[in-house]
Write an enzyme that holds these catalytic residues in place. Sequence first.
Site, PDB file in Angstrom:
ATOM      1  N   ARG A 291       7.796  35.336 -22.816  1.00 48.13           N
ATOM      2  CA  ARG A 291       9.105  34.691 -22.802  1.00 48.13           C
ATOM      3  C   ARG A 291       9.980  35.247 -23.931  1.00 48.13           C
ATOM      4  O   ARG A 291       9.467  35.877 -24.858  1.00 48.13           O
ATOM      5  CB  ARG A 291       8.936  33.176 -22.983  1.00 48.13           C
ATOM      6  CG  ARG A 291       7.918  32.550 -22.024  1.00 48.13           C
ATOM      7  CD  ARG A 291       7.270  31.310 -22.641  1.00 48.13           C
ATOM      8  NE  ARG A 291       6.169  30.795 -21.829  1.00 48.13           N
ATOM      9  CZ  ARG A 291       6.303  29.852 -20.898  1.00 48.13           C
ATOM     10  NH1 ARG A 291       7.480  29.308 -20.677  1.00 48.13           N
ATOM     11  NH2 ARG A 291       5.259  29.452 -20.201  1.00 48.13           N
TER      12      ARG A 291
ATOM     13  N   ASP B 173      12.335  29.399 -24.512  1.00 46.92           N
ATOM     14  CA  ASP B 173      10.915  29.407 -24.163  1.00 46.92           C
ATOM     15  C   ASP B 173      10.704  29.270 -22.661  1.00 46.92           C
ATOM     16  O   ASP B 173       9.568  29.385 -22.180  1.00 46.92           O
ATOM     17  CB  ASP B 173      10.161  28.301 -24.905  1.00 46.92           C
ATOM     18  CG  ASP B 173      10.804  26.933 -24.726  1.00 46.92           C
ATOM     19  OD1 ASP B 173      11.917  26.744 -25.247  1.00 46.92           O
ATOM     20  OD2 ASP B 173      10.200  26.072 -24.069  1.00 46.92           O
ATOM     21  N   ASN B 174      11.770  29.053 -21.918  1.00 41.82           N
ATOM     22  CA  ASN B 174      11.697  28.989 -20.456  1.00 41.82           C
ATOM     23  C   ASN B 174      12.358  30.192 -19.806  1.00 41.82           C
ATOM     24  O   ASN B 174      12.714  30.140 -18.617  1.00 41.82           O
ATOM     25  CB  ASN B 174      12.357  27.707 -19.936  1.00 41.82           C
ATOM     26  CG  ASN B 174      11.602  26.463 -20.365  1.00 41.82           C
ATOM     27  OD1 ASN B 174      10.405  26.507 -20.616  1.00 41.82           O
ATOM     28  ND2 ASN B 174      12.302  25.341 -20.447  1.00 41.82           N
TER      29      ASN B 174
END
Length: 510
Positions: A199, A268-269
Amino acid sequence: MNSPSDHSSIERHALDRTRAPVFRFDNSYARLPERFYARVLPTPVAEPGLLRLNRPLAEQLGLDADALSTPAGAAILAGNRIPDGAEPIAMAYAGHQYAQFVPSLGDGRAILLGELIDRAGRRRDIHLKGAGRTAFSRMGDGRAALGPVLREYVLGEAMAALGIPTTRALAMVATGEEVYRERIEVGAVLVRVAAGHVRVGTFEYFARRNDTEAVKTLADYVIARHDPDCAEAEQPYQALLEQVVARQAELIAQWMLVGFIHGVMNTDNVAISGETIDYGPCAFMDAFHPQTVYSSIDHFGRYAWDQQPRIGYWNLTQFANCLLPLLGADEDEARQRARAALDRYGKAFETRYYGGLRAKIGLLDARAGDEDLALDLLGRMAAQQADFTNTFRALGEVSADDPASDAPVRALFADPGAFDQWAVPWRERLASQARPDSERQAAMRAVNPAYIPRNHRVQQAIDAANDGDLAPLDRLLEVVSRPFAEQPEHVEYRRPPRPDEVVERTFCGT
Protein backbone atom coordinates in the site's frame (compact mmCIF):
# COMPACT_ATOMS: atom_id res chain seq x y z
CA MET A 1 9.68 -8.08 14.48
CA ASN A 2 8.58 -11.65 15.02
CA SER A 3 5.86 -12.38 17.55
CA PRO A 4 5.70 -15.65 19.49
CA SER A 5 2.89 -18.02 18.54
CA ASP A 6 1.82 -21.43 19.74
CA HIS A 7 2.72 -23.51 16.70
CA SER A 8 1.43 -26.64 18.41
CA SER A 9 -2.13 -25.28 18.31
CA ILE A 10 -2.36 -25.61 14.53
CA GLU A 11 -1.61 -28.72 12.52
CA ARG A 12 0.19 -28.43 9.21
CA HIS A 13 -1.55 -31.28 7.41
CA ALA A 14 -5.19 -31.91 6.60
CA LEU A 15 -6.77 -35.05 7.98
CA ASP A 16 -8.49 -36.04 4.73
CA ARG A 17 -5.41 -36.59 2.58
CA THR A 18 -7.47 -37.90 -0.36
CA ARG A 19 -9.02 -34.46 -0.75
CA ALA A 20 -6.36 -32.38 0.94
CA PRO A 21 -6.12 -28.98 -0.79
CA VAL A 22 -2.74 -28.34 -2.36
CA PHE A 23 -1.40 -24.78 -2.48
CA ARG A 24 1.74 -24.34 -4.56
CA PHE A 25 3.13 -21.38 -2.67
CA ASP A 26 5.98 -19.14 -3.81
CA ASN A 27 6.25 -16.50 -1.11
CA SER A 28 8.23 -13.51 -2.33
CA TYR A 29 7.18 -10.97 0.32
CA ALA A 30 8.23 -13.28 3.15
CA ARG A 31 11.74 -13.24 1.67
CA LEU A 32 12.08 -9.50 2.34
CA PRO A 33 13.86 -8.34 5.52
CA GLU A 34 11.90 -9.21 8.62
CA ARG A 35 11.20 -5.61 9.58
CA PHE A 36 8.66 -5.65 6.74
CA TYR A 37 6.32 -7.99 8.61
CA ALA A 38 5.70 -10.06 11.72
CA ARG A 39 5.55 -13.82 11.48
CA VAL A 40 2.35 -15.05 13.10
CA LEU A 41 0.02 -18.01 12.91
CA PRO A 42 -3.75 -17.55 12.60
CA THR A 43 -5.67 -18.05 15.82
CA PRO A 44 -7.80 -21.22 15.51
CA VAL A 45 -11.57 -20.76 15.49
CA ALA A 46 -14.10 -22.89 17.32
CA GLU A 47 -16.04 -24.42 14.43
CA PRO A 48 -14.77 -23.63 10.91
CA GLY A 49 -17.58 -24.00 8.40
CA LEU A 50 -17.41 -23.08 4.73
CA LEU A 51 -20.19 -20.64 3.90
CA ARG A 52 -19.35 -19.95 0.28
CA LEU A 53 -16.47 -20.90 -2.01
CA ASN A 54 -15.73 -18.91 -5.15
CA ARG A 55 -15.26 -21.90 -7.43
CA PRO A 56 -14.45 -19.94 -10.64
CA LEU A 57 -11.76 -18.02 -8.79
CA ALA A 58 -10.39 -21.24 -7.31
CA GLU A 59 -10.09 -22.58 -10.85
CA GLN A 60 -8.19 -19.45 -11.96
CA LEU A 61 -5.80 -19.97 -9.06
CA GLY A 62 -5.17 -23.57 -10.01
CA LEU A 63 -6.79 -24.85 -6.82
CA ASP A 64 -9.01 -27.91 -6.39
CA ALA A 65 -12.41 -26.50 -5.47
CA ASP A 66 -13.72 -29.90 -4.41
CA ALA A 67 -10.81 -30.34 -2.01
CA LEU A 68 -11.38 -26.85 -0.61
CA SER A 69 -15.01 -27.78 0.01
CA THR A 70 -14.09 -30.57 2.43
CA PRO A 71 -13.77 -30.07 6.20
CA ALA A 72 -10.00 -30.10 5.72
CA GLY A 73 -10.32 -27.32 3.16
CA ALA A 74 -12.57 -25.28 5.45
CA ALA A 75 -10.01 -25.68 8.25
CA ILE A 76 -7.31 -24.20 6.01
CA LEU A 77 -9.52 -21.36 4.82
CA ALA A 78 -10.43 -20.51 8.42
CA GLY A 79 -6.79 -20.53 9.52
CA ASN A 80 -7.08 -23.64 11.71
CA ARG A 81 -4.66 -25.62 9.55
CA ILE A 82 -1.62 -24.32 7.72
CA PRO A 83 -0.94 -25.93 4.34
CA ASP A 84 2.55 -26.95 3.30
CA GLY A 85 4.56 -24.07 1.89
CA ALA A 86 2.61 -21.32 3.63
CA GLU A 87 4.54 -18.67 5.57
CA PRO A 88 1.90 -16.67 7.47
CA ILE A 89 2.87 -13.05 8.09
CA ALA A 90 1.22 -9.80 9.12
CA MET A 91 2.46 -6.96 6.94
CA ALA A 92 3.76 -3.72 8.45
CA TYR A 93 2.38 -0.40 7.20
CA ALA A 94 1.41 3.06 8.36
CA GLY A 95 -1.14 5.44 6.89
CA HIS A 96 -2.86 8.78 6.72
CA GLN A 97 -6.34 8.26 8.14
CA TYR A 98 -8.56 11.23 7.36
CA ALA A 99 -5.33 13.18 6.69
CA GLN A 100 -3.89 12.36 10.14
CA PHE A 101 -0.73 10.28 10.04
CA VAL A 102 -0.69 7.09 12.09
CA PRO A 103 2.88 5.72 12.19
CA SER A 104 2.04 2.07 12.78
CA LEU A 105 -1.09 0.31 11.58
CA GLY A 106 -0.24 -2.99 9.89
CA ASP A 107 -2.34 -6.09 9.48
CA GLY A 108 -4.17 -6.05 12.78
CA ARG A 109 -6.75 -8.67 11.82
CA ALA A 110 -5.38 -10.10 8.60
CA ILE A 111 -2.64 -12.55 7.75
CA LEU A 112 -0.92 -13.12 4.42
CA LEU A 113 -0.94 -16.89 4.17
CA GLY A 114 1.23 -17.00 1.06
CA GLU A 115 1.45 -16.33 -2.67
CA LEU A 116 0.46 -18.44 -5.67
CA ILE A 117 1.14 -18.22 -9.37
CA ASP A 118 -2.25 -18.61 -11.05
CA ARG A 119 -3.05 -20.34 -14.32
CA ALA A 120 -2.40 -17.11 -16.25
CA GLY A 121 1.06 -16.77 -14.72
CA ARG A 122 0.07 -13.94 -12.36
CA ARG A 123 1.29 -13.81 -8.77
CA ARG A 124 -1.63 -13.66 -6.32
CA ASP A 125 -1.75 -13.19 -2.55
CA ILE A 126 -3.88 -15.47 -0.39
CA HIS A 127 -4.92 -13.39 2.60
CA LEU A 128 -7.00 -14.35 5.63
CA LYS A 129 -9.03 -11.45 6.97
CA GLY A 130 -10.36 -11.92 10.48
CA ALA A 131 -7.76 -14.58 11.34
CA GLY A 132 -6.94 -13.35 14.84
CA ARG A 133 -4.57 -11.03 16.66
CA THR A 134 -1.19 -10.06 15.28
CA ALA A 135 1.67 -7.84 16.41
CA PHE A 136 -0.29 -4.92 14.90
CA SER A 137 -3.68 -5.54 16.54
CA ARG A 138 -3.22 -2.98 19.31
CA MET A 139 -6.50 -3.23 21.27
CA GLY A 140 -8.38 -5.07 18.51
CA ASP A 141 -9.60 -8.65 18.68
CA GLY A 142 -8.27 -9.55 15.23
CA ARG A 143 -11.63 -10.95 14.17
CA ALA A 144 -14.22 -10.07 11.54
CA ALA A 145 -17.99 -10.15 11.61
CA LEU A 146 -20.06 -11.90 8.97
CA GLY A 147 -21.67 -8.67 7.73
CA PRO A 148 -18.49 -6.90 6.57
CA VAL A 149 -17.12 -10.20 5.21
CA LEU A 150 -20.24 -10.71 3.12
CA ARG A 151 -20.17 -7.11 1.91
CA GLU A 152 -16.57 -7.44 0.74
CA TYR A 153 -17.34 -10.73 -1.01
CA VAL A 154 -20.29 -9.25 -2.91
CA LEU A 155 -18.67 -5.90 -3.74
CA GLY A 156 -15.49 -7.55 -4.98
CA GLU A 157 -17.40 -9.89 -7.28
CA ALA A 158 -19.51 -7.02 -8.58
CA MET A 159 -16.42 -4.93 -9.32
CA ALA A 160 -14.74 -7.82 -11.10
CA ALA A 161 -17.82 -8.34 -13.26
CA LEU A 162 -17.84 -4.62 -14.10
CA GLY A 163 -14.24 -4.94 -15.29
CA ILE A 164 -12.81 -2.74 -12.53
CA PRO A 165 -9.53 -3.86 -10.89
CA THR A 166 -10.29 -5.33 -7.49
CA THR A 167 -9.35 -7.75 -4.81
CA ARG A 168 -11.69 -10.72 -4.68
CA ALA A 169 -12.86 -13.29 -2.17
CA LEU A 170 -11.97 -16.93 -2.55
CA ALA A 171 -14.18 -17.93 0.36
CA MET A 172 -16.29 -16.93 3.35
CA VAL A 173 -15.88 -19.15 6.38
CA ALA A 174 -17.94 -19.23 9.55
CA THR A 175 -15.96 -19.41 12.79
CA GLY A 176 -18.60 -20.66 15.20
CA GLU A 177 -17.72 -17.72 17.43
CA GLU A 178 -19.26 -14.40 18.33
CA VAL A 179 -17.70 -11.02 17.57
CA TYR A 180 -18.37 -8.03 19.80
CA ARG A 181 -18.89 -4.70 18.04
CA GLU A 182 -21.76 -2.32 18.75
CA ARG A 183 -23.68 -5.54 19.30
CA ILE A 184 -22.89 -9.24 19.32
CA GLU A 185 -22.36 -10.48 15.75
CA VAL A 186 -21.63 -13.72 13.95
CA GLY A 187 -17.91 -14.27 13.34
CA ALA A 188 -16.41 -15.07 9.94
CA VAL A 189 -13.14 -15.13 7.98
CA LEU A 190 -12.73 -13.74 4.47
CA VAL A 191 -10.15 -15.37 2.23
CA ARG A 192 -9.01 -12.50 0.03
CA VAL A 193 -7.10 -12.77 -3.24
CA ALA A 194 -5.09 -9.81 -4.56
CA ALA A 195 -2.38 -9.01 -7.06
CA GLY A 196 -0.59 -7.51 -4.08
CA HIS A 197 -1.12 -6.00 -0.65
CA VAL A 198 1.62 -3.35 -0.72
CA ARG A 199 0.00 0.00 0.00
CA VAL A 200 0.98 3.64 -0.06
CA GLY A 201 0.98 3.22 3.71
CA THR A 202 3.60 0.48 3.42
CA PHE A 203 6.01 3.01 1.92
CA GLU A 204 5.02 5.58 4.53
CA TYR A 205 5.87 3.15 7.32
CA PHE A 206 9.53 3.13 6.32
CA ALA A 207 9.81 6.66 4.92
CA ARG A 208 8.64 8.20 8.20
CA ARG A 209 11.30 6.17 9.99
CA ASN A 210 13.94 7.57 7.61
CA ASP A 211 14.65 3.99 6.57
CA THR A 212 15.68 4.80 2.99
CA GLU A 213 17.17 1.36 2.55
CA ALA A 214 13.79 -0.22 3.24
CA VAL A 215 12.01 2.23 0.91
CA LYS A 216 14.42 1.26 -1.86
CA THR A 217 14.02 -2.45 -1.11
CA LEU A 218 10.24 -2.09 -1.22
CA ALA A 219 10.33 -0.06 -4.45
CA ASP A 220 12.58 -2.63 -6.07
CA TYR A 221 10.21 -5.36 -4.92
CA VAL A 222 7.19 -3.58 -6.41
CA ILE A 223 9.02 -2.99 -9.69
CA ALA A 224 9.99 -6.65 -9.95
CA ARG A 225 6.47 -7.82 -9.09
CA HIS A 226 4.21 -5.32 -10.83
CA ASP A 227 6.24 -3.12 -13.17
CA PRO A 228 9.32 -4.95 -14.45
CA ASP A 229 9.63 -2.58 -17.42
CA CYS A 230 10.47 0.21 -14.98
CA ALA A 231 13.75 -1.51 -14.17
CA GLU A 232 14.94 -0.70 -17.70
CA ALA A 233 13.93 2.98 -17.51
CA GLU A 234 16.51 5.74 -17.21
CA GLN A 235 14.86 6.74 -13.93
CA PRO A 236 13.30 3.52 -12.56
CA TYR A 237 11.68 5.05 -9.48
CA GLN A 238 10.17 7.95 -11.38
CA ALA A 239 8.84 5.40 -13.86
CA LEU A 240 7.35 3.45 -10.95
CA LEU A 241 5.66 6.59 -9.62
CA GLU A 242 4.25 7.28 -13.08
CA GLN A 243 2.84 3.77 -13.30
CA VAL A 244 1.17 3.99 -9.91
CA VAL A 245 -0.22 7.44 -10.77
CA ALA A 246 -1.70 6.07 -14.00
CA ARG A 247 -3.27 3.08 -12.25
CA GLN A 248 -4.90 5.15 -9.54
CA ALA A 249 -6.22 7.73 -12.01
CA GLU A 250 -7.75 4.94 -14.09
CA LEU A 251 -9.21 3.18 -11.07
CA ILE A 252 -10.86 6.23 -9.53
CA ALA A 253 -12.32 7.28 -12.87
CA GLN A 254 -13.84 3.81 -13.21
CA TRP A 255 -15.36 4.08 -9.73
CA MET A 256 -16.91 7.42 -10.61
CA LEU A 257 -18.42 6.10 -13.82
CA VAL A 258 -20.46 3.46 -12.01
CA GLY A 259 -21.42 5.67 -9.05
CA PHE A 260 -19.17 3.87 -6.57
CA ILE A 261 -17.99 5.50 -3.35
CA HIS A 262 -15.08 3.78 -1.61
CA GLY A 263 -15.75 5.50 1.68
CA VAL A 264 -12.29 5.28 3.28
CA MET A 265 -9.59 6.41 0.87
CA ASN A 266 -6.90 6.51 3.54
CA THR A 267 -3.36 5.89 2.29
CA ASP A 268 -3.34 2.48 3.97
CA ASN A 269 -6.28 1.55 1.72
CA VAL A 270 -4.51 2.50 -1.53
CA ALA A 271 -3.00 -0.56 -3.20
CA ILE A 272 0.12 0.00 -5.29
CA SER A 273 -1.21 -2.69 -7.65
CA GLY A 274 -4.10 -0.40 -8.62
CA GLU A 275 -6.82 -2.68 -7.25
CA THR A 276 -9.85 -1.65 -5.25
CA ILE A 277 -9.02 -2.86 -1.76
CA ASP A 278 -10.57 -2.82 1.72
CA TYR A 279 -14.29 -2.66 1.10
CA GLY A 280 -15.56 -1.13 4.30
CA PRO A 281 -18.11 1.71 4.43
CA CYS A 282 -18.54 1.68 0.66
CA ALA A 283 -21.56 1.63 -1.63
CA PHE A 284 -22.93 2.31 -5.08
CA MET A 285 -25.18 5.35 -5.22
CA ASP A 286 -28.90 5.09 -5.84
CA ALA A 287 -30.21 8.64 -6.38
CA PHE A 288 -27.33 10.68 -7.74
CA HIS A 289 -25.79 13.47 -5.75
CA PRO A 290 -22.10 14.35 -6.04
CA GLN A 291 -21.67 14.93 -2.31
CA THR A 292 -23.02 11.51 -1.35
CA VAL A 293 -21.19 9.88 1.59
CA TYR A 294 -21.83 6.42 3.03
CA SER A 295 -19.23 6.14 5.78
CA SER A 296 -20.68 6.45 9.26
CA ILE A 297 -17.64 8.45 10.43
CA ASP A 298 -17.02 10.71 7.40
CA HIS A 299 -18.83 13.67 8.93
CA PHE A 300 -17.30 16.31 6.66
CA GLY A 301 -17.54 14.50 3.32
CA ARG A 302 -13.80 14.03 2.79
CA TYR A 303 -14.44 10.85 0.81
CA ALA A 304 -17.66 11.83 -0.96
CA TRP A 305 -18.18 10.69 -4.57
CA ASP A 306 -17.00 13.97 -6.08
CA GLN A 307 -13.99 14.24 -3.76
CA GLN A 308 -12.43 10.94 -4.81
CA PRO A 309 -10.29 12.36 -7.66
CA ARG A 310 -8.85 15.06 -5.39
CA ILE A 311 -8.14 12.57 -2.61
CA GLY A 312 -6.53 10.23 -5.09
CA TYR A 313 -4.05 12.96 -6.01
CA TRP A 314 -3.44 13.74 -2.33
CA ASN A 315 -2.69 10.09 -1.60
CA LEU A 316 -0.32 9.85 -4.54
CA THR A 317 1.50 12.93 -3.28
CA GLN A 318 2.19 11.07 -0.04
CA PHE A 319 3.57 8.19 -2.10
CA ALA A 320 5.77 10.58 -4.09
CA ASN A 321 7.11 12.06 -0.85
CA CYS A 322 8.19 8.58 0.24
CA LEU A 323 10.14 8.09 -3.00
CA LEU A 324 11.97 11.44 -2.91
CA PRO A 325 15.29 9.98 -1.66
CA LEU A 326 15.26 7.67 -4.70
CA LEU A 327 14.27 10.25 -7.31
CA GLY A 328 17.30 12.51 -7.49
CA ALA A 329 20.75 13.35 -6.23
CA ASP A 330 19.45 16.47 -4.47
CA GLU A 331 16.09 17.58 -3.11
CA ASP A 332 15.29 20.00 -5.94
CA GLU A 333 15.93 17.39 -8.60
CA ALA A 334 13.89 14.81 -6.71
CA ARG A 335 10.92 17.14 -6.24
CA GLN A 336 11.01 18.13 -9.89
CA ARG A 337 10.79 14.50 -10.95
CA ALA A 338 8.03 13.82 -8.44
CA ARG A 339 6.00 16.78 -9.73
CA ALA A 340 6.50 15.66 -13.32
CA ALA A 341 5.07 12.25 -12.46
CA LEU A 342 2.20 13.66 -10.41
CA ASP A 343 1.34 16.11 -13.17
CA ARG A 344 0.27 13.14 -15.26
CA TYR A 345 -2.55 12.36 -12.87
CA GLY A 346 -5.00 15.04 -13.97
CA LYS A 347 -4.78 14.25 -17.66
CA ALA A 348 -4.93 10.49 -17.06
CA PHE A 349 -8.01 10.85 -14.87
CA GLU A 350 -9.80 13.27 -17.17
CA THR A 351 -9.08 11.19 -20.26
CA ARG A 352 -10.60 8.10 -18.68
CA TYR A 353 -13.43 9.85 -16.87
CA TYR A 354 -14.64 12.15 -19.63
CA GLY A 355 -14.08 9.46 -22.23
CA GLY A 356 -16.22 7.20 -20.08
CA LEU A 357 -18.94 9.83 -19.71
CA ARG A 358 -19.06 10.28 -23.48
CA ALA A 359 -19.50 6.54 -23.89
CA LYS A 360 -22.22 6.47 -21.23
CA ILE A 361 -24.30 8.99 -23.20
CA GLY A 362 -23.63 7.31 -26.54
CA LEU A 363 -20.89 9.49 -28.02
CA LEU A 364 -18.04 7.64 -29.69
CA ASP A 365 -15.78 10.48 -30.73
CA ALA A 366 -14.71 13.53 -28.75
CA ARG A 367 -15.97 16.94 -29.84
CA ALA A 368 -16.12 20.39 -28.31
CA GLY A 369 -19.03 20.68 -25.91
CA ASP A 370 -19.29 16.97 -25.07
CA GLU A 371 -18.01 17.37 -21.52
CA ASP A 372 -20.46 20.19 -20.84
CA LEU A 373 -23.30 18.07 -22.24
CA ALA A 374 -22.45 15.15 -19.95
CA LEU A 375 -21.94 17.36 -16.90
CA ASP A 376 -25.24 19.09 -17.58
CA LEU A 377 -26.97 15.72 -17.42
CA LEU A 378 -25.28 14.92 -14.10
CA GLY A 379 -26.34 18.27 -12.72
CA ARG A 380 -29.95 17.67 -13.71
CA MET A 381 -29.85 14.16 -12.27
CA ALA A 382 -28.64 15.54 -8.95
CA ALA A 383 -31.28 18.27 -8.86
CA GLN A 384 -34.04 15.84 -9.83
CA GLN A 385 -32.96 12.91 -7.61
CA ALA A 386 -32.58 10.60 -10.59
CA ASP A 387 -31.17 7.15 -9.99
CA PHE A 388 -27.58 7.01 -11.27
CA THR A 389 -27.52 3.47 -12.65
CA ASN A 390 -31.06 3.39 -14.01
CA THR A 391 -30.78 6.76 -15.73
CA PHE A 392 -27.79 5.83 -17.84
CA ARG A 393 -29.18 2.37 -18.58
CA ALA A 394 -32.56 3.76 -19.65
CA LEU A 395 -30.84 6.42 -21.76
CA GLY A 396 -29.33 3.61 -23.79
CA GLU A 397 -32.82 2.43 -24.76
CA VAL A 398 -33.94 5.80 -26.07
CA SER A 399 -34.40 6.12 -29.82
CA ALA A 400 -32.68 9.10 -31.36
CA ASP A 401 -35.62 9.67 -33.71
CA ASP A 402 -38.53 8.94 -31.36
CA PRO A 403 -39.09 11.24 -28.37
CA ALA A 404 -41.88 8.91 -27.24
CA SER A 405 -39.16 6.39 -26.31
CA ASP A 406 -38.00 8.82 -23.62
CA ALA A 407 -40.80 7.80 -21.23
CA PRO A 408 -38.79 5.37 -19.03
CA VAL A 409 -35.87 7.74 -18.51
CA ARG A 410 -38.11 10.81 -18.09
CA ALA A 411 -39.93 9.01 -15.29
CA LEU A 412 -36.71 8.88 -13.28
CA PHE A 413 -36.62 12.69 -12.94
CA ALA A 414 -38.75 14.45 -10.35
CA ASP A 415 -39.52 16.99 -13.08
CA PRO A 416 -39.43 15.15 -16.43
CA GLY A 417 -39.12 18.50 -18.17
CA ALA A 418 -35.54 18.73 -16.89
CA PHE A 419 -34.67 15.70 -19.00
CA ASP A 420 -36.62 17.01 -21.99
CA GLN A 421 -34.55 20.18 -22.05
CA TRP A 422 -31.31 18.21 -21.96
CA ALA A 423 -32.45 15.73 -24.61
CA VAL A 424 -32.72 18.42 -27.30
CA PRO A 425 -28.97 19.15 -27.63
CA TRP A 426 -28.20 15.49 -26.96
CA ARG A 427 -30.25 14.38 -29.95
CA GLU A 428 -28.59 17.02 -32.08
CA ARG A 429 -25.22 15.64 -31.05
CA LEU A 430 -26.28 12.06 -31.80
CA ALA A 431 -27.42 13.10 -35.26
CA SER A 432 -23.91 14.35 -36.02
CA GLN A 433 -22.44 10.87 -35.53
CA ALA A 434 -24.06 9.26 -38.58
CA ARG A 435 -24.17 5.83 -36.98
CA PRO A 436 -27.08 3.38 -36.68
CA ASP A 437 -29.19 3.84 -33.57
CA SER A 438 -28.98 0.13 -32.80
CA GLU A 439 -25.19 0.29 -32.78
CA ARG A 440 -25.20 3.26 -30.42
CA GLN A 441 -27.70 1.56 -28.09
CA ALA A 442 -25.64 -1.64 -27.98
CA ALA A 443 -22.51 0.34 -27.17
CA MET A 444 -24.31 2.11 -24.32
CA ARG A 445 -25.61 -1.16 -22.89
CA ALA A 446 -22.01 -2.43 -22.84
CA VAL A 447 -20.83 0.39 -20.55
CA ASN A 448 -23.96 1.16 -18.50
CA PRO A 449 -24.76 -1.69 -16.10
CA ALA A 450 -28.33 -2.64 -15.40
CA TYR A 451 -27.43 -4.19 -12.07
CA ILE A 452 -25.23 -3.09 -9.20
CA PRO A 453 -25.09 -4.41 -5.62
CA ARG A 454 -27.51 -1.86 -4.25
CA ASN A 455 -26.86 -1.07 -0.64
CA HIS A 456 -30.27 -2.20 0.59
CA ARG A 457 -29.90 -5.53 -1.20
CA VAL A 458 -26.50 -6.07 0.38
CA GLN A 459 -27.98 -5.27 3.78
CA GLN A 460 -30.86 -7.68 3.19
CA ALA A 461 -28.34 -10.40 2.34
CA ILE A 462 -26.37 -9.60 5.51
CA ASP A 463 -29.47 -9.68 7.70
CA ALA A 464 -30.56 -13.01 6.23
CA ALA A 465 -27.07 -14.50 6.54
CA ASN A 466 -26.92 -13.52 10.20
CA ASP A 467 -30.08 -15.60 10.61
CA GLY A 468 -28.51 -18.53 8.78
CA ASP A 469 -30.16 -17.94 5.38
CA LEU A 470 -27.71 -17.55 2.48
CA ALA A 471 -30.29 -17.70 -0.31
CA PRO A 472 -30.49 -13.87 -0.67
CA LEU A 473 -26.68 -13.77 -0.94
CA ASP A 474 -26.71 -16.39 -3.70
CA ARG A 475 -29.35 -14.50 -5.67
CA LEU A 476 -27.47 -11.22 -5.29
CA LEU A 477 -24.21 -12.80 -6.43
CA GLU A 478 -25.97 -14.29 -9.45
CA VAL A 479 -27.35 -10.88 -10.40
CA VAL A 480 -24.21 -8.79 -9.93
CA SER A 481 -22.01 -11.30 -11.74
CA ARG A 482 -23.82 -10.33 -14.99
CA PRO A 483 -24.26 -6.56 -14.58
CA PHE A 484 -24.74 -5.71 -18.26
CA ALA A 485 -27.26 -8.48 -19.05
CA GLU A 486 -31.00 -7.76 -19.04
CA GLN A 487 -31.92 -10.62 -16.65
CA PRO A 488 -35.71 -10.24 -16.82
CA GLU A 489 -36.04 -12.91 -14.12
CA HIS A 490 -34.25 -10.57 -11.70
CA VAL A 491 -35.65 -7.23 -12.80
CA GLU A 492 -36.64 -6.39 -9.21
CA TYR A 493 -32.94 -5.98 -8.42
CA ARG A 494 -32.90 -2.87 -10.60
CA ARG A 495 -35.38 -1.16 -8.30
CA PRO A 496 -33.98 1.56 -6.02
CA PRO A 497 -34.79 1.22 -2.33
CA ARG A 498 -38.12 2.31 -0.95
CA PRO A 499 -37.87 5.01 1.75
CA ASP A 500 -38.01 2.34 4.47
CA GLU A 501 -35.21 0.35 2.78
CA VAL A 502 -32.66 3.13 2.37
CA VAL A 503 -29.27 2.39 3.97
CA GLU A 504 -27.50 5.72 4.34
CA ARG A 505 -24.50 4.65 6.42
CA THR A 506 -22.16 1.69 6.29
CA PHE A 507 -19.41 0.63 8.69
CA CYS A 508 -15.90 -0.77 8.43
CA GLY A 509 -16.47 -3.65 10.85
CA THR A 510 -13.34 -3.22 12.98
